[in-house]
Design a protein around this motif. Structure first.
Motif, PDB file in Angstrom:
ATOM      1  N   ALA A  51      -8.579  -2.529  -0.670  1.00 10.09           N
ATOM      2  CA  ALA A  51      -6.996  -1.949  -0.705  1.00 10.09           C
ATOM      3  C   ALA A  51      -5.777  -2.489  -1.791  1.00 10.09           C
ATOM      4  O   ALA A  51      -5.077  -3.513  -0.212  1.00 10.09           O
ATOM      5  N   TRP A  52      -5.364  -3.239  -2.754  1.00  9.44           N
ATOM      6  CA  TRP A  52      -5.667  -4.910  -2.737  1.00  9.44           C
ATOM      7  C   TRP A  52      -3.941  -4.345  -3.396  1.00  9.44           C
ATOM      8  O   TRP A  52      -3.088  -3.130  -3.821  1.00  9.44           O
ATOM      9  N   ALA A  53      -3.491  -4.904  -4.307  1.00 12.98           N
ATOM     10  CA  ALA A  53      -2.137  -5.144  -4.975  1.00 12.98           C
ATOM     11  C   ALA A  53      -1.571  -3.636  -5.256  1.00 12.98           C
ATOM     12  O   ALA A  53      -2.584  -3.857  -6.409  1.00 12.98           O
ATOM     13  N   PRO A  54      -1.167  -3.088  -5.096  1.00 12.85           N
ATOM     14  CA  PRO A  54      -0.341  -2.151  -6.155  1.00 12.85           C
ATOM     15  C   PRO A  54       0.958  -2.420  -6.937  1.00 12.85           C
ATOM     16  O   PRO A  54       1.132  -2.980  -6.812  1.00 12.85           O
ATOM     17  N   ASP A  55       0.919  -1.233  -7.337  1.00 12.11           N
ATOM     18  CA  ASP A  55       2.908  -0.831  -7.894  1.00 12.11           C
ATOM     19  C   ASP A  55       3.424   0.619  -8.289  1.00 12.11           C
ATOM     20  O   ASP A  55       2.305   1.110  -7.683  1.00 12.11           O
ATOM     21  N   ALA A  56       4.065   0.729  -8.019  1.00 14.37           N
ATOM     22  CA  ALA A  56       4.901   1.860  -8.493  1.00 14.37           C
ATOM     23  C   ALA A  56       5.629   1.888  -9.329  1.00 14.37           C
ATOM     24  O   ALA A  56       6.123   1.434 -10.261  1.00 14.37           O
ATOM     25  N   ALA A  57       6.264   3.718  -9.907  1.00 16.19           N
ATOM     26  CA  ALA A  57       6.805   3.560 -11.310  1.00 16.19           C
ATOM     27  C   ALA A  57       7.580   5.093 -10.712  1.00 16.19           C
ATOM     28  O   ALA A  57       7.120   5.681 -10.293  1.00 16.19           O
TER      29      ALA A  57
END
Length: 317
Positions: free
Chosen positions: A96-102
């Motif tokens: 569960a590595w680096a996420p991003d959001a929008a």
């Protein structure tokens, strides 16, 4: 009259003040270890941070969930708990590595990398590790998020570290770190649930160092492609289009003996750099683990980024 007692009181006050002023790493109200902070400001004006979560003294980078934090002043943070876990995903059980959001079309989207298998660092030919990028959706910026398509966006190339950028015209672009396939961008469909067309290999001006964790933002009509160069020092390019061609501008934060991952966002008129630091564990865990930190980021008159130094005070200085 200045007395011995007042001197002691002043000393205690100065110690207490210095203790409370320091804000790096950020205080999330617990000893949680977080990394890969992705900062976003939504309609309510709060800053939201979407992070990965290092397990206490975890083996390798075996990570199981993503967390969300929010703040109105970048000093006092609210922890909203896990917003998504690999236990909620049918196609992956680890990484569960680096996420991003929008935010788009009235929904909040969490782009996340996850995978299966094991990486054999001693005998790489025996590795079974694979990773892909998924997308989860929620009606709330803090989740819980639900896997929207029940599968990764694609399976080849192996990919992680997604960065989703929504331009002023509403178009979405997904940048990512890929195995043997860095410096790619995919234009997203309007619903952000699939890739529109083919991956685009960007023109980086002839300089393509090894990289992880890209982050793209826009300022005064210019696009910035930033990333941990050689997975350590934060560097950047500039362009007039989200596809490039990009012009390399150099390093703006030097390495600190471990990988780095960051985001850059403007909050109440000031530009903020979120990143993670490696700090020695306390108690039984005698190894360095990652913690989210933040610094102010400044620009020169020509739009280039000034060097950023790590500080203990962070955003309180």
């Amino acid at each position: 009259m200045y007395t011995y007692v007042s001197a002691i009181a002043l000393f205690i006050f100065s110690i207490a003040s210095s203790c409370c002023v320091a804000q790096n790493p950020l205080d999330f109200g617990s000893n949680i270890k977080t990394a890969d902070p992705s900062g976003h400001i939504w309609a309510d004006g709060r800053m939201y941070l979407y992070t990965s979560h290092d397990q206490e003294c975890q083996e390798d980078f075996y990570m199981k969930d993503w967390h969300t934090f929010s703040s109105s002043d970048l000093i006092n943070w609210t922890a909203h708990g896990p917003s998504l876990s690999v236990a909620d995903i049918t196609w992956a059980d680890n990484y569960a590595w680096a996420p991003d959001a929008a935010y788009k079309n009235g929904k909040y989207y969490l782009f996340f990398p996850a995978g299966t298998g094991v990486k054999d660092r001693v005998n790489p030919e025996k590795s079974t590790k694979w990773m892909g990028i998924g997308v989860a959706v929620s009606d709330s910026p803090t989740g819980p998020f639900k896997d929207a398509i029940g599968a990764p966006l694609w399976t080849d190339p192996y990919a992680n570290d997604p960065s989703i950028f929504i331009d002023d015209d509403g178009k979405g672009y997904l940048y990512f770190h890929g195995k043997g396939a860095d410096y790619l961008v995919a234009e997203m469909a309007d619903d952000l649930l699939s890739v529109k067309g083919e991956f685009h290999k960007m023109d980086m001006g002839g300089y393509e160092p090894k990289m992880e964790g890209p982050w793209v933002f826009k300022r005064e009509g210019m696009y910035y492609f930033t990333m941990p160069e050689n997975n350590r020092s934060l560097a950047y390019y500039m362009a007039k289009s989200p596809f490039g061609p990009w012009e390399y501008k150099g390093i703006f934060m030097q390495e600190e003996g471990g990988n780095n991952h960051h985001s850059i966002v403007q909050f109440k008129g000031k530009w903020i750099l979120f990143y993670h630091r490696w700090l020695m564990g306390e108690g039984e865990c005698k190894k360095k683990q990652r913690h989210t930190a933040a610094e102010y980021l400044h620009f020169n008159a020509d739009g280039t980024i000034k060097e950023v130094k790590r500080t203990r005070e962070g955003l309180t200085k």
